[in-house]
Design a protein around this motif. Structure first.
Motif, PDB file in Angstrom:
ATOM      1  N   ARG A  67       0.897  -1.127   0.178  1.00 14.03           N
ATOM      2  CA  ARG A  67      -0.137  -0.052   0.148  1.00 14.03           C
ATOM      3  C   ARG A  67       0.886   1.362   0.122  1.00 14.03           C
ATOM      4  NH1 ARG A  67      -4.941  -0.863   3.819  1.00 14.03           N
ATOM      5  NH2 ARG A  67      -5.967  -2.793   2.874  1.00 14.03           N
ATOM      6  N   LEU A  68       1.927   1.167   0.800  1.00 17.21           N
ATOM      7  CA  LEU A  68       2.814   2.520   0.862  1.00 17.21           C
ATOM      8  C   LEU A  68       3.401   2.735  -0.721  1.00 17.21           C
ATOM      9  CD1 LEU A  68       4.420   4.394   2.686  1.00 17.21           C
ATOM     10  CD2 LEU A  68       6.058   2.588   2.976  1.00 17.21           C
ATOM     11  N   GLN A  69       3.672   1.617  -1.490  1.00 13.93           N
ATOM     12  CA  GLN A  69       4.206   1.716  -2.869  1.00 13.93           C
ATOM     13  C   GLN A  69       3.113   2.671  -3.522  1.00 13.93           C
ATOM     14  OE1 GLN A  69       4.601  -2.303  -3.718  1.00 13.93           O
ATOM     15  NE2 GLN A  69       6.816  -2.455  -3.099  1.00 13.93           N
ATOM     16  N   GLY A  70       2.003   2.708  -3.474  1.00 11.39           N
ATOM     17  CA  GLY A  70       0.846   3.588  -4.198  1.00 11.39           C
ATOM     18  C   GLY A  70       1.243   4.920  -3.693  1.00 11.39           C
ATOM     19  N   ARG A  71       1.445   5.253  -2.368  1.00 10.65           N
ATOM     20  CA  ARG A  71       1.694   6.489  -1.801  1.00 10.65           C
ATOM     21  C   ARG A  71       3.011   6.882  -2.211  1.00 10.65           C
ATOM     22  NH1 ARG A  71       0.346   4.973   3.697  1.00 10.65           N
ATOM     23  NH2 ARG A  71       1.997   6.354   4.062  1.00 10.65           N
ATOM     24  N   THR A  72       3.889   6.250  -2.594  1.00 12.32           N
ATOM     25  CA  THR A  72       5.184   6.544  -3.060  1.00 12.32           C
ATOM     26  C   THR A  72       5.143   7.180  -4.347  1.00 12.32           C
ATOM     27  OG1 THR A  72       6.176   4.729  -1.977  1.00 12.32           O
ATOM     28  CG2 THR A  72       7.605   5.918  -3.760  1.00 12.32           C
ATOM     29  N   THR A 129      11.593   1.007   6.076  1.00 11.71           N
ATOM     30  CA  THR A 129      12.591   1.225   5.075  1.00 11.71           C
ATOM     31  C   THR A 129      12.252   1.335   3.782  1.00 11.71           C
ATOM     32  OG1 THR A 129      14.007  -0.816   6.166  1.00 11.71           O
ATOM     33  CG2 THR A 129      14.234  -0.617   3.686  1.00 11.71           C
ATOM     34  N   GLU A 130      10.968   1.200   3.515  1.00 11.22           N
ATOM     35  CA  GLU A 130      10.266   1.592   2.341  1.00 11.22           C
ATOM     36  C   GLU A 130       9.811   2.863   2.482  1.00 11.22           C
ATOM     37  OE1 GLU A 130      10.281  -2.858   2.384  1.00 11.22           O
ATOM     38  OE2 GLU A 130       9.591  -1.307   4.053  1.00 11.22           O
ATOM     39  N   ALA A 131       9.456   3.346   3.642  1.00 13.70           N
ATOM     40  CA  ALA A 131       9.400   4.768   3.746  1.00 13.70           C
ATOM     41  C   ALA A 131      10.318   5.623   3.423  1.00 13.70           C
ATOM     42  CB  ALA A 131       8.670   5.057   5.189  1.00 13.70           C
ATOM     43  N   THR A 132      11.520   5.183   3.723  1.00 12.43           N
ATOM     44  CA  THR A 132      12.877   5.972   3.581  1.00 12.43           C
ATOM     45  C   THR A 132      13.052   6.068   2.151  1.00 12.43           C
ATOM     46  OG1 THR A 132      13.724   5.057   5.883  1.00 12.43           O
ATOM     47  CG2 THR A 132      15.148   5.927   4.131  1.00 12.43           C
ATOM     48  N   GLU A 133      12.639   5.089   1.511  1.00 10.19           N
ATOM     49  CA  GLU A 133      13.222   4.951   0.141  1.00 10.19           C
ATOM     50  C   GLU A 133      12.076   6.102  -0.595  1.00 10.19           C
ATOM     51  OE1 GLU A 133      12.451   0.640  -0.963  1.00 10.19           O
ATOM     52  OE2 GLU A 133      14.521   0.269  -0.006  1.00 10.19           O
ATOM     53  N   MET A 134      10.894   5.966  -0.088  1.00 13.07           N
ATOM     54  CA  MET A 134       9.952   6.697  -0.720  1.00 13.07           C
ATOM     55  C   MET A 134      10.315   8.314  -0.608  1.00 13.07           C
ATOM     56  SD  MET A 134       5.839   7.426   0.444  1.00 13.07           S
ATOM     57  CE  MET A 134       6.240   7.691   2.418  1.00 13.07           C
ATOM     58  N   ALA A 137      13.334   9.147  -2.677  1.00 13.26           N
ATOM     59  CA  ALA A 137      12.909   9.396  -4.212  1.00 13.26           C
ATOM     60  C   ALA A 137      12.305  10.739  -4.418  1.00 13.26           C
ATOM     61  CB  ALA A 137      12.041   8.193  -4.778  1.00 13.26           C
ATOM     62  N   TYR A 138      11.271  11.110  -3.449  1.00 17.22           N
ATOM     63  CA  TYR A 138      10.612  12.561  -3.614  1.00 17.22           C
ATOM     64  C   TYR A 138      11.730  13.647  -3.544  1.00 17.22           C
ATOM     65  CZ  TYR A 138       8.097  16.577  -2.113  1.00 17.22           C
ATOM     66  OH  TYR A 138       7.889  17.814  -2.053  1.00 17.22           O
ATOM     67  N   LEU A 139      12.466  13.609  -2.471  1.00 17.23           N
ATOM     68  CA  LEU A 139      13.412  14.575  -2.151  1.00 17.23           C
ATOM     69  C   LEU A 139      14.500  14.606  -3.366  1.00 17.23           C
ATOM     70  CD1 LEU A 139      14.180  14.057   1.450  1.00 17.23           C
ATOM     71  CD2 LEU A 139      12.874  15.948   0.400  1.00 17.23           C
ATOM     72  N   ALA A 140      14.922  13.483  -4.049  1.00 11.16           N
ATOM     73  CA  ALA A 140      15.770  13.612  -5.209  1.00 11.16           C
ATOM     74  C   ALA A 140      15.072  14.211  -6.271  1.00 11.16           C
ATOM     75  CB  ALA A 140      16.070  12.018  -5.886  1.00 11.16           C
ATOM     76  N   ALA A 141      13.761  14.003  -6.378  1.00 11.60           N
ATOM     77  CA  ALA A 141      13.054  14.656  -7.600  1.00 11.60           C
ATOM     78  C   ALA A 141      12.852  16.230  -7.413  1.00 11.60           C
ATOM     79  CB  ALA A 141      11.564  14.063  -7.735  1.00 11.60           C
ATOM     80  N   ASP A 153      21.809  16.003   0.400  1.00 10.08           N
ATOM     81  CA  ASP A 153      22.152  14.446   0.517  1.00 10.08           C
ATOM     82  C   ASP A 153      20.797  13.724   0.785  1.00 10.08           C
ATOM     83  OD1 ASP A 153      23.149  11.901   1.092  1.00 10.08           O
ATOM     84  OD2 ASP A 153      24.250  12.566   2.701  1.00 10.08           O
ATOM     85  N   VAL A 154      19.991  13.414  -0.134  1.00  6.95           N
ATOM     86  CA  VAL A 154      18.704  12.843   0.116  1.00  6.95           C
ATOM     87  C   VAL A 154      18.864  11.527   0.993  1.00  6.95           C
ATOM     88  CG1 VAL A 154      17.729  14.252  -1.771  1.00  6.95           C
ATOM     89  CG2 VAL A 154      18.435  11.832  -2.167  1.00  6.95           C
ATOM     90  N   GLU A 155      19.781  10.791   0.658  1.00  7.94           N
ATOM     91  CA  GLU A 155      20.320   9.424   1.096  1.00  7.94           C
ATOM     92  C   GLU A 155      20.464   9.422   2.552  1.00  7.94           C
ATOM     93  OE1 GLU A 155      19.608   6.862  -0.451  1.00  7.94           O
ATOM     94  OE2 GLU A 155      19.103   8.007  -2.093  1.00  7.94           O
ATOM     95  N   SER A 156      20.842  10.782   3.178  1.00 10.05           N
ATOM     96  CA  SER A 156      20.970  11.046   4.718  1.00 10.05           C
ATOM     97  C   SER A 156      19.734  11.737   5.192  1.00 10.05           C
ATOM     98  CB  SER A 156      22.210  11.780   5.099  1.00 10.05           C
ATOM     99  OG  SER A 156      23.307  11.129   4.523  1.00 10.05           O
ATOM    100  N   LEU A 157      19.187  12.467   4.646  1.00 11.14           N
ATOM    101  CA  LEU A 157      17.891  13.112   4.790  1.00 11.14           C
ATOM    102  C   LEU A 157      16.655  12.309   5.081  1.00 11.14           C
ATOM    103  CD1 LEU A 157      16.958  16.204   5.512  1.00 11.14           C
ATOM    104  CD2 LEU A 157      16.744  16.331   3.195  1.00 11.14           C
ATOM    105  N   ALA A 158      16.646  11.501   4.251  1.00 17.58           N
ATOM    106  CA  ALA A 158      15.328  10.645   4.134  1.00 17.58           C
ATOM    107  C   ALA A 158      15.223   9.622   5.456  1.00 17.58           C
ATOM    108  CB  ALA A 158      15.358   9.706   2.933  1.00 17.58           C
ATOM    109  N   PRO A 159      16.146   8.937   5.912  1.00 15.39           N
ATOM    110  CA  PRO A 159      16.056   8.353   7.168  1.00 15.39           C
ATOM    111  C   PRO A 159      16.073   9.313   8.375  1.00 15.39           C
ATOM    112  CG  PRO A 159      18.403   8.038   6.323  1.00 15.39           C
ATOM    113  CD  PRO A 159      17.756   8.724   5.174  1.00 15.39           C
TER     114      PRO A 159
END
Length: 193
Positions: A67-72, A129-134, A137-141, A153-159
């Motif tokens: 379900r989180l993937q749809g929100r991603t 983990t999946e929320a962090t990836e979400m 991806a958003y911050l990178a966009a 640094d979205v890889e540090s900012l997301a977690p």
């Protein structure tokens, strides 16, 4: 409990019942008996559809991850609209305002469940983990659109955002943090242009 009555969408009915128990009573109260009682069905129904209770719980967590993937996808599509802080704060409130906090507590407290989930999420805590990836991806966009500094640094900012959000919402018995409190925390972490 009645027997011989067909139950439509039994898996979803059991998952929804488990969510209600988690939200109302917390991870410690989640048992197969509590789930089937909440769902209004015989205990054997759960065991006809799942090998054991940890298998049921693993499927529940994986269903909520799906379900989180749809929100991603929806959050990524929001890139370039609204404000970055507002979008992140709204999504954090949505994520942790749901059953996610209870699921995280459940995963961390049940060794058998964690072992099963390692097959699909080898590191980290499923859902977080999946929320962090979400969020990454958003911050990178947003960075690509120039709404965040190019050195973000979205890889540090997301977690950091996921961990902070989890801390804000972790006490299920306390009042929910206000939208302003969530935005203030996000604004302290995210530097918009």
């Amino acid at each position: 409990m009645p027997t011989g009555i067909a139950i439509r969408d039994v898996r979803e009915q059991l998952f929804d019942a488990a969510e209600r128990v988690l939200l109302r009573d917390g991870p410690g109260a989640l048992t197969s008996r509590a789930v089937t009682t909440e769902a209004g069905c015989a205990k054997g129904v759960l065991h006809r559809h799942f090998a054991d209770f940890d298998a049921f719980l693993a499927e529940l967590v994986l269903d909520r991850v799906r379900r989180l993937q749809g929100r991603t996808e929806a959050l990524r599509a929001a890139a370039g609209t609204g404000t970055v802080v507002g979008n992140v704060a709204d999504e954090l409130a949505e994520l942790f305002g749901s059953v996610a906090v209870g699921l995280v507590g459940l995963v961390t407290s049940r060794d058998g469940l964690r072992a099963r989930l390692r097959e699909t999420t080898p590191t980290g805590v499923p859902l977080l983990t999946e929320a962090t990836e979400m969020f990454a991806a958003y911050l990178a966009a947003e960075r690509e659109l120039g709404r965040l500094p190019s050195d973000t640094d979205v890889e540090s900012l997301a977690p950091t955002l996921v961990g902070t959000g989890h801390l804000l919402f972790a006490d299920r018995t306390a009042p929910r943090p206000s939208p302003e409190a969530v935005r203030r925390v996000v604004a302290g972490v995210v530097r918009e242009l």
